[in-house]
Design a protein around this motif. Sequence first.
Motif, short mmCIF file in Angstrom:
data_model
loop_
_atom_site.label_atom_id
_atom_site.label_comp_id
_atom_site.label_asym_id
_atom_site.label_seq_id
_atom_site.Cartn_x
_atom_site.Cartn_y
_atom_site.Cartn_z
N LEU A 299 18.37 -19.55 -34.77
CA LEU A 299 19.21 -19.69 -35.16
C LEU A 299 19.16 -18.64 -36.20
N ILE A 300 18.75 -19.46 -37.43
CA ILE A 300 19.05 -18.09 -38.92
C ILE A 300 18.12 -16.79 -38.69
N GLY A 301 17.12 -17.01 -38.04
CA GLY A 301 16.26 -15.32 -38.17
C GLY A 301 16.94 -14.74 -36.57
N GLY A 302 17.52 -15.31 -35.43
CA GLY A 302 18.13 -14.47 -34.73
C GLY A 302 17.14 -14.41 -32.93
N SER B 78 11.48 -24.81 -34.20
CA SER B 78 11.85 -22.74 -34.02
C SER B 78 13.08 -23.00 -33.52
N LEU C 123 16.03 -24.16 -34.02
CA LEU C 123 16.96 -24.26 -34.87
C LEU C 123 16.47 -23.14 -35.66
N LEU C 124 15.61 -22.47 -36.42
CA LEU C 124 15.15 -20.90 -37.36
C LEU C 124 15.19 -20.31 -36.33
N ASN D 166 13.46 -16.98 -31.70
CA ASN D 166 12.46 -18.04 -31.68
C ASN D 166 10.76 -17.48 -32.09
#
Length: 146
Positions: free
Chosen positions: A57-60, A52, A54-55, A62
């Motif tokens: 970081l992609i979506g900005g 979560s 790490l994802l 948690n």
Amino acid sequence: MTDNKAIESTKGFFGEFKAFISKGNVMDMAVGIIIGGAFTSIVQSLVKDIISPLLGLIGGMNFDQFSLKFAGIKLAYGKFLTATINFLLMAFVLFLIVKAFNKASSIVKKDEAEEEAAETKTCPFCKSEINIEATRCPMCTSELAK
């Protein structure tokens, strides 16, 4: 007399229950449930503490923080997304474990079948199964070619 029947039926019932609970497959199931609970904790930690963020970081952010306010209630759909990812990861890991187990099991069975096939041959006269090194059939006493 009815009291004796009640006592006998209770002994029979508890005796049956004791036999049922003592069977190996019930014990295996209990161990599997306990290990499954521990495995669930590991996968939940993997999703919550590693995947979560790490994802995020992609979506900005948690997934756990995603929510909607609707008619005075808070819908925490991010937690649902995290639980869904958790389930999919657990199902995927379980799939990999079962697949590896099945492959290992088929390799062992194949090796056993090849080993068994190499130890016997069929008599061309009486069609009985005999040792591969036999020069005479023990069933029909025919002489066998080498």
